[in-house]
Structure formats: C-alpha cells, structure tokens
Design a protein around this motif. Sequence first.
Motif, mmCIF file in Angstrom:
data_model
loop_
_atom_site.group_PDB
_atom_site.id
_atom_site.type_symbol
_atom_site.label_atom_id
_atom_site.label_comp_id
_atom_site.label_asym_id
_atom_site.label_seq_id
_atom_site.Cartn_x
_atom_site.Cartn_y
_atom_site.Cartn_z
ATOM 1 N N MET A 1 0.834 -1.199 0.000
ATOM 2 C CA MET A 1 0.000 0.000 0.000
ATOM 3 C C MET A 1 0.872 1.253 0.000
ATOM 4 O O MET A 1 2.086 1.161 0.158
ATOM 5 N N SER A 2 0.212 2.411 -0.141
ATOM 6 C CA SER A 2 0.972 3.664 -0.222
ATOM 7 C C SER A 2 1.744 3.933 1.073
ATOM 8 O O SER A 2 1.310 3.540 2.155
ATOM 9 N N ASP A 3 2.910 4.605 0.954
ATOM 10 C CA ASP A 3 3.741 4.925 2.124
ATOM 11 C C ASP A 3 3.020 5.897 3.039
ATOM 12 O O ASP A 3 3.256 5.945 4.235
ATOM 13 N N ARG A 4 2.197 6.737 2.406
ATOM 14 C CA ARG A 4 1.467 7.723 3.197
ATOM 15 C C ARG A 4 -0.012 7.564 2.929
ATOM 16 O O ARG A 4 -0.419 7.038 1.887
ATOM 17 N N VAL A 5 -0.805 8.015 3.889
ATOM 18 C CA VAL A 5 -2.256 7.963 3.741
ATOM 19 C C VAL A 5 -2.797 9.362 4.025
ATOM 20 O O VAL A 5 -2.152 10.152 4.719
ATOM 21 N N TRP A 6 -3.956 9.642 3.444
ATOM 22 C CA TRP A 6 -4.643 10.900 3.797
ATOM 23 C C TRP A 6 -5.521 10.569 4.997
ATOM 24 O O TRP A 6 -6.411 9.722 4.905
ATOM 25 N N PHE A 7 -5.240 11.198 6.136
ATOM 26 C CA PHE A 7 -5.977 10.876 7.359
ATOM 27 C C PHE A 7 -6.474 12.164 7.994
ATOM 28 O O PHE A 7 -5.673 13.023 8.377
ATOM 29 N N ASN A 8 -7.770 12.318 8.037
ATOM 30 C CA ASN A 8 -8.399 13.498 8.663
ATOM 31 C C ASN A 8 -7.777 14.810 8.198
ATOM 32 O O ASN A 8 -7.460 15.689 8.997
ATOM 33 N N GLY A 9 -7.541 14.882 6.904
ATOM 34 C CA GLY A 9 -7.105 16.165 6.336
ATOM 35 C C GLY A 9 -5.611 16.283 6.125
ATOM 36 O O GLY A 9 -5.151 17.308 5.623
ATOM 37 N N GLN A 10 -4.838 15.263 6.536
ATOM 38 C CA GLN A 10 -3.381 15.382 6.383
ATOM 39 C C GLN A 10 -2.768 14.107 5.853
ATOM 40 O O GLN A 10 -3.276 13.022 6.132
ATOM 41 N N LEU A 11 -1.672 14.262 5.148
ATOM 42 C CA LEU A 11 -0.923 13.077 4.715
ATOM 43 C C LEU A 11 -0.035 12.635 5.877
ATOM 44 O O LEU A 11 0.719 13.449 6.424
ATOM 45 N N THR A 12 -0.164 11.364 6.251
ATOM 46 C CA THR A 12 0.602 10.861 7.397
ATOM 47 C C THR A 12 1.088 9.445 7.087
ATOM 48 O O THR A 12 0.575 8.796 6.178
ATOM 49 N N PRO A 13 2.021 8.941 7.888
ATOM 50 C CA PRO A 13 2.348 7.513 7.779
ATOM 51 C C PRO A 13 1.115 6.704 8.193
ATOM 52 O O PRO A 13 0.353 7.144 9.064
ATOM 53 N N PRO A 14 0.908 5.515 7.607
ATOM 54 C CA PRO A 14 -0.305 4.734 7.871
ATOM 55 C C PRO A 14 -0.539 4.436 9.359
ATOM 56 O O PRO A 14 -1.676 4.428 9.814
#
Length: 297
Positions: A1-14
């Motif tokens: 899967m992607s190294d980063r995720v969009w989480f609650n408005g921000q790109l973060t580590p999973p």
Amino acid sequence: MSDRVWFNGQLTPPEQASPSVASNTLHLGIAVFDGIMAYWNDGRWNCHLIDDHLDRLLAGSGKMGLRLQWTRSDLADGIRELLETLPARTHYLRPIAYRTAAEVFFEVAVESASVCIFAVPVERDIDAPYRCQLSPVQRVRHEAIPATWKVSGAYANSYLAERTARDEGYDTGVMLNTSGFVCEASSSNLFFIVADRLVTPRADGDLFPGLTRRLIMQLATARNIDVTELDIRPEELGNYEAAFLCGTLSEVRPISAIGNITYGSAANKMFADLLADFRDCTHGPGLRCLTADTGGR
Ligand SMILES: Cc1ncc(COP(=O)(O)O)c(C=O)c1O
C-alpha cells in the motif's frame, strides 16, 4: 500500500491512522468504505466515477452515525494530494470512515468519525476468465444490514463466500439471495448474455447495485441492447451463452463457469463490445460516460 495515507485532512504515515485496539470499528465492523480506481492514462489520473463513489461513502457513513467533517470536495482534494505522492501507475484507492476511539461497549450515538484514504497499486486490463463457485454462502439479507451502505461488518459475508470459493479452487463465489435467486459475487455484480439480450439479477435489496453495473447498463442501452433485470434461479444458469462479472476492482471479467455450467464468454461479441466500451470509459481516448478526473498531476 501507499507509504502515506490521507488521514483526517493530512498526509501521514499509515500507523498514525490506526484505530484503538478497543475501537468498535475493530470489534463490530462499524465502518463504511468504498473503492475507487485511479487510472493512470497518458500522463494524467482518471479517478473513475469519483463523485459517485464519494457520495456513496458519505451517504453510508451518515446512515451509520459516523459524522464526517469533510465534504465530497474535501475528500476529492485529499485524493488529489495523495495521488501527488504516488508513482505513475494505476492504483486502487480505498477511502474508509471509522471510529478510532477506545469504545469497548456499544456506542450508538452519532459521533465524529475519522476518514482515511490509502492507495494500492493494481494491474488493469486483466482478461483471464473467472471460474466461479455457486456458493454455499447465502447473501446477507438487506433487512439485516442494508446492502447499499457498504458497512465493513457486513463484508464478513463476502469474505466467507470468497474464502470458501478459493479453498475449493475457484476464483470467486456467486451467492444466492434468501429467496434462492442468483444474486452477485463476493464483490462484483453479474451479467448474462443470451442471443442479443443482456440479463442481470434484479436489484431486489439484497443485491449491491454497483456503479459498474449501472455503467454497463448505460453502455448496453447506448448500443440498443435490450437489458432485462430478472430473478434467475440457479437451475436457469445453463440458459445463457455468456456471463461476466463487473465491479470497480474486478472491472469487467468474463466468466468461464459457474459451478458445472460453462460459458463461452471471452469470445462472445456482445461481451467484447461492452468490454471495449468500458475500457474507453476508464482509459480510452475519449474518457466518455460518467467519469470525473482529477486533472493533471
Ligand atoms: C457486494 C458487492 N457487489 C458489487 C460490487 C460492485 O460495485 P461497484 O461497481 O460500485 O464497485 C461491490 C463493490 O463495491 C460489492 O462490494
């Protein structure tokens, strides 16, 4: 899967998007998800039917009491941000609304929920036909859990159908509904072809009325093909010449067999025409139909 995720408005580590081990999302499957294909075509992304997918996510989340702080356009912006981080190839995007908090006991209040969107690289244009099991697992009744809300917990049903089929050497399982009619596969809808007619199981409530199913019906109508929604009994499966599955991830796949009934689907002219029309929608030069794209990279 992607190294980063969009989480609650921000790109973060999973890892930063993980629910608590005591979250009722983990224990009870209280989450709503969707799946979107981001096709990489000639230097740009085509997020196929993005608006419809995000509307479905928002509608299901609302029904489940998962209150999201993000609008459809916020989520589309999030997808755009995420795509910027991805290698230039086709990806499956998975948005999911869920509860991250520790809530061991039943929490039924409408509460704010988290949203995460991540991506998985996928192959596209896979032509290999599917051999389907006529599944011993029955499709879950919509009066028990509404089919259209895409509730994570309800997908234990699809998982069981898929696992049973694969354990027995099939590619996927075709489930019957509680009335004994042919319903759908674990995560895709079904179509059948006989002479110049296209037939699909009636959307009776138990069947998940997929966006790809809707698109195929539109493409068929545009070709003046007669489309009939029908209750199909398992003993009638042999009445058809060809059959195929459709869904966001499975795209449009010929079926070579359901149980001991075999089909010449891959060589069927109507199937080939509809597949070509579908691929024109997803990554053809015209990008016709209902596609929305996220613009250049
Ligand atoms: C049970 C089920 N049926 C059918 C489909 C196909 O729906 P769609 O074409 O919207 O992906 C899905 C996929 O979401 C599904 O989960």
